[in-house]
Scaffold this active site. Structure first.
Site, PDB file in Angstrom:
ATOM      1  CG  HIS A 110      -1.867   1.147   1.214  1.00 48.34           C
ATOM      2  ND1 HIS A 110      -2.988   1.167   0.392  1.00 48.34           N
ATOM      3  CD2 HIS A 110      -1.854   2.339   1.859  1.00 48.34           C
ATOM      4  CE1 HIS A 110      -3.621   2.307   0.558  1.00 48.34           C
ATOM      5  NE2 HIS A 110      -2.962   3.046   1.436  1.00 48.34           N
ATOM      6  CB  THR A 147      -7.292  -9.518   7.675  1.00 47.67           C
ATOM      7  OG1 THR A 147      -7.176  -8.095   7.792  1.00 47.67           O
ATOM      8  CG2 THR A 147      -6.089 -10.189   8.330  1.00 47.67           C
TER       9      THR A 147
HETATM   10  C1  GAR Z   1       1.416   1.025  -6.351  1.00 47.58           C
HETATM   11  O1  GAR Z   1       1.737   2.319  -5.915  1.00 47.58           O
HETATM   12  C2  GAR Z   1       0.747   0.252  -5.237  1.00 47.58           C
HETATM   13  O2  GAR Z   1       1.277   0.530  -3.963  1.00 47.58           O
HETATM   14  C3  GAR Z   1      -0.673   0.733  -5.349  1.00 47.58           C
HETATM   15  O3  GAR Z   1      -0.911   0.769  -6.733  1.00 47.58           O
HETATM   16  C4  GAR Z   1       0.310   1.079  -7.417  1.00 47.58           C
HETATM   17  C5  GAR Z   1       0.534   0.079  -8.517  1.00 47.58           C
HETATM   18  O4  GAR Z   1       1.668   0.389  -9.287  1.00 47.58           O
HETATM   19  N1  GAR Z   1      -1.575  -0.127  -4.633  1.00 47.58           N
HETATM   20  C6  GAR Z   1      -2.636   0.333  -3.949  1.00 47.58           C
HETATM   21  O5  GAR Z   1      -2.975   1.498  -3.955  1.00 47.58           O
HETATM   22  C7  GAR Z   1      -3.409  -0.719  -3.176  1.00 47.58           C
HETATM   23  N2  GAR Z   1      -4.339  -0.109  -2.273  1.00 47.58           N
HETATM   24  P1  GAR Z   1       2.404  -0.702 -10.172  1.00 47.58           P
HETATM   25  O6  GAR Z   1       1.330  -1.388 -11.029  1.00 47.58           O
HETATM   26  O7  GAR Z   1       3.344   0.092 -11.036  1.00 47.58           O
HETATM   27  O8  GAR Z   1       3.113  -1.660  -9.264  1.00 47.58           O
END
Ligand code: GAR
Length: 208
Positions: A110, A147
């Site tokens: 996250h 979870t």
């Molecule tokens: C990342 O920043 C990840 O932490 C976020 O989406 C992005 C995906 O980037 N995830 C969330 O927000 C989950 N709640 P990526 O496809 O380049 O890895």
């Protein structure tokens, strides 16, 4: 060998960081057995295929309702018999049946320091927009076990990242990825693959 399935929705830079760390030998005892996206045409599927990893899409658009999509997604994950499911920018709600079946074996990255800027509606760029709106001076990233409650599982690792006065959401997102996400996610997988962490009373502790 820890069998890992990665679930993605978009660009897949976190997936790339994991693939690179495995190739470089900084993540050991780990095999990526599949990548699944809820979108059909995303860069992450290309990244996986070019590394020779089986890659699939399971799109909600192909199913009459959410329950059928959830079933199909779970069936695809089951097919690959993973020891660990990694949510690497997977921006749809994980089916409750998957959380139950893979309890303690799903992790998520996250892009904020949980419990800040998390929960329903906080995903991708939105997280950074909210952080800038609030004017925080430090943000970061968190890897946690999944979870039932969104972003509520035991925290495995966190890393702070400074916010600069002239940041845009895009600039901040990139800095959080570079300075935190791409480091934390491979590390967490390596720690799990090598038995370095366990959960006690809802908190993750190091065993080595
Ligand atoms: C990342 O920043 C990840 O932490 C976020 O989406 C992005 C995906 O980037 N995830 C969330 O927000 C989950 N709640 P990526 O496809 O380049 O890895």
């Amino acid at each position: 060998m820890l069998r890992v399935v990665v679930l993605v929705s978009g660009g897949g830079t976190n997936l790339q960081a994991v693939m690179d760390a495995i190739s470089a030998g900084s993540v050991t005892n780990t095999k990526l057995v599949g990548v699944i996206s809820n979108n059909k045409t995303v860069k992450s599927l290309e990244r996986a295929r070019s590394a020779g990893i089986p890659a699939f899409s399971v799109s909600p658009k192909d199913y009459a309702d959410r329950a059928l999509f959830n079933e199909a997604l779970l069936a695809k994950v089951d097919e690959m018999q993973p020891d660990l499911v990694v949510l690497a920018g997977f921006l749809v709600a994980v089916p409750p049946a998957m959380v139950a079946r893979y309890s303690g074996r799903i992790i998520n990255i996250h892009p904020a320091l949980i419990p800040s800027f998390c929960g329903v509606g906080y995903y991708g760029l939105k997280v950074h927009e909210k952080a800038l709106e609030r004017g925080v001076k430090v943000t970061g990233a968190t890897v946690h076990f999944v979870t039932e409650g969104m972003d509520e599982g035991p925290i495995i690792s966190q890393k702070p990242v400074c916010v600069e006065d002239d940041d845009t959401p895009e600039v901040l997102q990139r800095r959080v990825m570079e300075q935190a996400e791409w480091i934390l996610l491979p590390q967490a997988i390596d720690d799990i693959a090598n038995g370095r962490i366990r959960t006690e009373n809802g908190r993750v502790v190091r065993t080595q």
